[in-house]
Design an enzyme around this catalytic site. Structure first.
Site, PDB file in Angstrom:
ATOM      1  N   ARG A  94       0.791  -1.233   0.000  1.00  0.00           N
ATOM      2  CA  ARG A  94       0.000   0.000   0.000  1.00  0.00           C
ATOM      3  C   ARG A  94       0.821   1.280   0.000  1.00  0.00           C
ATOM      4  O   ARG A  94       0.543   2.196  -0.773  1.00  0.00           O
ATOM      5  CB  ARG A  94      -1.006   0.013   1.163  1.00  0.00           C
ATOM      6  CG  ARG A  94      -2.094  -1.038   1.075  1.00  0.00           C
ATOM      7  CD  ARG A  94      -2.688  -1.150  -0.284  1.00  0.00           C
ATOM      8  NE  ARG A  94      -3.882  -1.974  -0.311  1.00  0.00           N
ATOM      9  CZ  ARG A  94      -4.268  -2.685  -1.361  1.00  0.00           C
ATOM     10  NH1 ARG A  94      -3.535  -2.691  -2.460  1.00  0.00           N
ATOM     11  NH2 ARG A  94      -5.376  -3.387  -1.335  1.00  0.00           N
ATOM     12  N   ASP A 123      -6.607  -0.806   4.710  1.00  0.00           N
ATOM     13  CA  ASP A 123      -5.989  -0.180   3.544  1.00  0.00           C
ATOM     14  C   ASP A 123      -6.210   1.333   3.507  1.00  0.00           C
ATOM     15  O   ASP A 123      -5.344   2.082   3.078  1.00  0.00           O
ATOM     16  CB  ASP A 123      -6.490  -0.843   2.261  1.00  0.00           C
ATOM     17  CG  ASP A 123      -5.940  -2.251   2.112  1.00  0.00           C
ATOM     18  OD1 ASP A 123      -4.845  -2.506   2.667  1.00  0.00           O
ATOM     19  OD2 ASP A 123      -6.584  -3.094   1.473  1.00  0.00           O
TER      20      ASP A 123
HETATM   21  N1  ARG Z   1      -6.170  -8.129   6.309  1.00  0.00           N
HETATM   22  C1  ARG Z   1      -5.120  -7.892   5.370  1.00  0.00           C
HETATM   23  C2  ARG Z   1      -4.528  -6.530   5.593  1.00  0.00           C
HETATM   24  O1  ARG Z   1      -5.112  -5.721   6.231  1.00  0.00           O
HETATM   25  C3  ARG Z   1      -5.546  -8.123   3.942  1.00  0.00           C
HETATM   26  C4  ARG Z   1      -6.408  -7.088   3.332  1.00  0.00           C
HETATM   27  C5  ARG Z   1      -6.811  -7.434   1.977  1.00  0.00           C
HETATM   28  N2  ARG Z   1      -7.337  -6.296   1.324  1.00  0.00           N
HETATM   29  C6  ARG Z   1      -8.360  -6.328   0.495  1.00  0.00           C
HETATM   30  N3  ARG Z   1      -8.713  -5.195  -0.004  1.00  0.00           N
HETATM   31  N4  ARG Z   1      -8.999  -7.426   0.202  1.00  0.00           N
HETATM   32  O2  ARG Z   1      -3.459  -6.262   5.136  1.00  0.00           O
END
Ligand code: ARG
Length: 395
Positions: A94, A123
């Site tokens: 990210r 995210d």
């Molecule tokens: N739980 C994980 C994280 O926060 C994975 C997130 C996956 N993101 C998604 N947009 N599906 O890094």
């Protein structure tokens, strides 16, 4: 001419919906940026999708090499597993994606930055904080701002003729070279075992009947060879993902604490990450002193927490990196892993910096370790504990 926004674009459900929202609700022209961190997506398809959504310009940035060298390798040195399980695949990517988006924003002279994150996940934290650290432009996050849920998005997509593939309808996927995160759908019942079709990288049926060995050579904490072959960074990760995934290695299923306080059931496929971190931490135990190992585990878990929680750019992370890099100067050597029907085990390790001494450790004849010295040591070592116990008994 309309004002412009630049959007981090994956071509999936969320970001496709966001393009339309920016155009329709905000009256903005949209510039899309897809940062390739090894999603394995067809970039031509993504560009075509962006075009079909009516964006004014689409950028594709190949950041795979940078991702491996500047993000994945430091995470191996830090044995980074959030809550002892999650290799941070999404979390690592990210800040890199956000940084590239800001670079394009400057070039294109836009008036806003945009992303497709929801307000429930991590995210948004990672995107917002990196973007804010590098730019003063406002951030538009329509999914979060309008409290959109997946069914509403799917309905919106259908209404606007946005095509969504079948996997995306079933699960929410985020994938890059370091791992594949699978969320949503049936996985939201934490007691339900993930169905076979959730997995693509890891073989779950008809696994080989013989064990498979994988040998990894590290130099200063970084993997440089697999099975005796020197491989460039991207190839090395791909090689291990494929080999270990084929032996059923790499599935992680756990309950994770998100930054915003939600507990979520997370399922991952991360074969290379599991192998490399297992091997790397084993090698560290051979070459670092017990004092270094003990202290470094604290640093490692703080490092993972900072990265997970979106603080990649915090000065503390740089400071921890300095310690970690210094500690890696002797983390050079080879580790042998054995994989069999989903189980993974280190079965051998060697290093020119090894602190393991056969001569000292052996139960055989002619050890240079004089056992008689141990008697006094043990007495002093346990002095306070034995005294405290005696006093407790007296009272
Ligand atoms: N739980 C994980 C994280 O926060 C994975 C997130 C996956 N993101 C998604 N947009 N599906 O890094």
């Amino acid at each position: 001419m309309n004002k412009k926004a630049v959007l981090a674009f994956s071509g999936g459900l969320d970001t496709s919906v966001v393009v339309k929202y920016l155009q329709v609700k905000h009256g903005l022209d949209v510039v899309t940026v897809t940062v390739d961190v090894g999603q394995g997506d067809d970039q031509k398809k993504i560009a075509a999708k962006a075009k079909s959504l009516g964006v004014v310009k689409h950028y594709h940035i190949d950041a795979k090499e940078e991702f491996v060298k500047q993000y994945i390798f430091p995470s191996i040195k830090a044995n980074a597993l959030y809550q002892k399980k999650y290799c941070l695949a999404t979390a690592l990517a990210r800040p890199l994606i956000a940084q590239k988006v800001v670079e394009i924003a400057k070039k294109e002279n836009v008036s806003a930055l945009a992303h497709g994150c929801s307000g429930k996940g991590n995210d948004q934290v990672r995107f917002d904080i990196t973007m804010r650290s590098r730019s003063n432009l406002p951030i538009i996050a329509p999914i979060r701002d309008m409290n959109l849920d997946r069914p509403t998005e799917l309905e919106f997509a259908q209404r606007h003729g946005i095509k969504i593939d079948n996997v995306a309808k079933k699960f929410s996927i985020d994938q890059n070279l370091w791992g594949r995160a699978i969320e949503g759908g049936v996985l939201e019942d934490p007691y339900k075992e993930p169905p076979h079709d959730a997995f693509i990288w890891v073989k779950t049926k008809n696994l080989p009947d013989k064990p498979t060995y994988l040998e990894v050579k590290f130099q200063n904490g970084i993997p440089v060879q697999a099975d005796g072959k020197s491989l460039p960074p991207i190839k090395l990760i791909e090689y291990i993902n494929k080999k270990a995934g084929g032996c059923g290695i790499g599935i992680v299923d756990h309950i994770e604490d998100r930054v915003v306080g939600i507990k979520s059931r997370e399922v991952y496929e991360t074969p290379a990450a599991l192998c490399l971190i297992e091997a790397h931490s084993d090698l560290e135990k051979m070459v670092l002193t017990k004092h270094e190992t003990k202290f470094k585990s604290l640093v490692d878990s703080e490092w993972a927490w900072l990265v997970y929680s979106g603080l990649w750019n915090d000065p503390l992370k740089d400071e921890l990196d300095m310690f970690i890099n210094q500690s890696q100067k002797r983390v050079t050597g080879t580790v042998k892993l054995k994989m069999y029907k989903g189980s993974l085990r280190v079965v051998g390790r060697k290093s020119k910096y090894s602190l393991y001494s056969h001569d000292v450790a052996t139960y055989g004849k002619k050890s240079s370790f004089d056992q008689r010295l141990a008697k006094g040591f043990v007495e002093l070592w346990g002095m306070q504990s034995t005294e405290a116990n005696k006093l407790q008994k007296k009272r």
